[in-house]
Design an enzyme around this catalytic site. Structure first.
Site, PDB file in Angstrom:
ATOM      1  CB  THR A 196     -53.518  26.372  41.822  1.00  0.00           C
ATOM      2  OG1 THR A 196     -53.920  26.867  40.532  1.00  0.00           O
ATOM      3  CG2 THR A 196     -54.067  27.398  42.891  1.00  0.00           C
ATOM      4  CG  ASN A 410     -59.197  30.408  27.879  1.00  0.00           C
ATOM      5  OD1 ASN A 410     -58.272  30.829  28.333  1.00  0.00           O
ATOM      6  ND2 ASN A 410     -60.094  29.641  28.431  1.00  0.00           N
TER       7      ASN A 410
END
Lengths: 415, 415
Positions: A196, A410
């Protein structure tokens, strides 16, 4: 973000970090994107430090990922430069030049070759990274490096993260005490396919690069590769593992089987454990997360198949919104198992939530009492277990719920 | 849902529907789950009606899906029973018994065999369907059937849908006028793998079942199988296409190539067009949707690969939240292309939004002016085009944005 985000309710306090002999690091405010916070991290490693790395499987990787892949085969590292706020992804020739210039500048302050410098960038995609802000800041940052700079480094690599992430393990190699310490960042665009975005781990153990690479490759399989926030795989994912050798353990041949050699067993367990802790910290800071979901799949035809089923459950927006709503909607778990394309048989399938078996062999359990499951759903840690009843394959994955916070973050990331 | 949902801002008014000779239908309030609204639909077809069907690829299909798959090989249909509010999925033996009892009751009122009855259920998963409410309601519902019952049927199959969905096309087969008319429902758990939950289409054309099946199978490939709301594939997806033959067109042999026979060309075009309209109506009612996203992919190594890329973009939570936020965050489109596992080369990739080429060959277009793209993002119809620069494969897919509305609806669906 216009406003700082509130700290995740799943946050964990930073552990008491130690020193990894052979590593000095620090952070500076280079003004790359964020105002009034650190956004540039430099780490310097003692000569002879070996390195292993795993990277995103994205077909559109960032320029720093290309750079690291290119220099990794030497297995040697002397410096690491990380910036937050701009991912240097989809930036074409300018992006490659930025990497070369950054490595050159870091090599000059660290007294090494550019090929011994590792680079990582995190932030917005498709904008040109103002490289001169990095190269200008490096000399003063280098002068201030310290072996206690880990906390500053953990903070300097954050983007939408709401808390810094670090973990430490003390272990032994062949009777010699060694330490493993790492930091991570990540909050959205989290569905790592090899690692990640971003985690950096260092140890003072002396280990050949080939051994280090095997340990890391296998270690991420059950840790970083088993977490998901939103099914979106970053173009910049990277885990780097550095071994300085300062602990002075007995040499480990680069021909040993890293996975079975008894001298490495304790170290391997500690490393896996640390990688899992870092991976879970990323999920605990999943954008908008209020609950941590642990998904255990058994009875699959293979471990790989079990992993795909677990990730399908962890990625399902309908499962994730049900968790957010504290709704024990196990039918959505059945849906996710059914859709993922892996071998499954409705009539041998069992589903448990919070340890309570709700459905077995294709129908709801006789006399199922939802009360304890409803109570479990109100907690922060949600356990979902699925048994496919087909074979011996198992896997465990971690995800978080899908809330209004994810949309808030977002829908306006670039503004 | 405790409160009725506001009508989707993307809703379209119902078209003026016609009659499909040979079909009579209607709806009733059977009290299966919802109060004060219709939730049971019955359609009766004239003797000799042929049928085609496509179903969910879920490994955990509902009992009605199993039922329809089992009876479909005869290619003959006399009745269709649909209920909303309970999907009869993961209900084991009780679910199978419910299907048999419903088919038996419908066969009695329609004067046919149970194997000529088609069943569909939509709603919550894992709860036993109270079959007696259906069987009790069927005789009165049958007595009230009418050839103008299409509007009532479109409303009777709704769950979280905020508007009824129907479409009509008038076309010709070999010089004979025929009509095709259909209804659909669907709002969440939408990522059909053969069809979406649920759509029923009827025509008065005379067509053999094998020809009908080919036309439907190919028709859904570029329509229902190219839409997604949330990447979650329902356990109950189904499209059924009935042909009553009442138009009296010249017989079509069941050995013709349905895709190339000139006598069928006009009908095929009209059917595809109608299936696309119904599929888009489902996206227009995507849970929480405020914008319709059309994703066009070209330059892929194959059409199949282009489809996978288009669906990866349409399924990405980060792309969908950016659209919701009216943010022309094309970097997330690059991310979605990169993650989906299909052949792609960052350095030949181009991205356009609203017809404006933003990035080409791995970097932002020189002199890119965001102004027209920002204006485009404020509209309801968002066009995203990606050219991979590798081959001749193309695909088009449709999705919607991801908003707070989706979280609201799905965090409390069962309450």
């Amino acid at each position: 973000m216009a406003q700082p985000l509130p700290v995740s309710p799943l946050a964990r306090p930073m552990p008491e970090l130690g020193v990894v002999r052979g590593v000095r690091l620090g952070a500076a405010a280079a003004g790359i994107r964020y105002k009034g916070r650190t956004d540039l991290v430099l780490a310097e490693f003692t000569p002879g430090t070996t390195v292993a790395g795993v990277f995103t499987q994205s077909k559109c990787p960032g320029a720093p990922v290309d750079w690291c892949r290119a220099v990794l085969p030497t297995g040697q590292a002397r410096a690491l430069v990380v910036n937050a706020g701009n991912a240097n992804v989809f930036t074409g020739r300018a992006g490659r030049q930025t990497c070369a210039a950054t490595a050159q500048a870091a090599a000059e302050v660290a007294g090494c070759t550019p090929e011994e410098v590792y680079l990582a960038s995190t932030g917005v995609i498709g904008e040109i990274l103002p490289v001169e802000r990095i190269t200008t800041a490096l000399p003063a940052l280098h002068a201030a490096l310290s072996d206690t700079g880990w906390d500053a480094a953990a903070r300097g690599i954050m983007t939408t993260d709401t808390f810094p992430k670090a973990a430490i393990r003390k272990t032994r190699i062949n009777g010699t005490d060694v330490v493993i310490q790492g930091i991570a960042k990540g909050s959205g665009m989290i569905a790592p396919d090899m690692a990640t975005m971003l985690s950096f781990v260092a140890t003072d153990a002396a280990l050949p690069a080939a051994v280090l690479q095997t340990l890391l490759r296998v270690g991420v399989k059950t840790t970083f590769n088993c977490i998901t926030v939103d099914s979106d795989t970053s173009t910049s994912d990277m885990v780097l593992l550095f071994a300085t050798g300062a602990a002075g353990n007995a040499p480990v041949a680069d021909t040993v089987d890293a996975l079975t050699d008894p001298a490495l067993a304790e170290f391997k367990t500690a490393l896996d454990d640390l990688l899992r802790e870092l991976a879970l910290l990323v999920i605990r800071d999943g954008e908008g997360a209020t609950k941590l979901m642990t998904i255990t799949v058994s009875g699959a035809v293979s471990d790989e198949s079990a992993w795909r089923v677990a990730m399908a459950i962890g990625n399902s927006p309908l499962v994730k919104t049900a968790i957010a709503g504290e709704d024990a909607n196990w039918g959505r778990v059945v849906m996710a198992v059914g859709k993922c394309g892996e071998p499954a048989d409705r009539d041998t399938l069992s589903v448990s939530i919070g340890g309570v078996c709700i459905a077995r062999n294709g129908t709801v359990t006789e006399g199922y009492d939802e009360t304890p499951v409803v109570a479990h759903m109100k907690g922060q840690d949600i356990d979902i277990a699925v048994d496919l009843g087909l074979g011996n394959g198992t896997a465990r994955a971690w995800s978080c719920d899908l809330t209004h916070g994810y949309i808030d973050i977002n829908g306006s990331y670039r503004s």
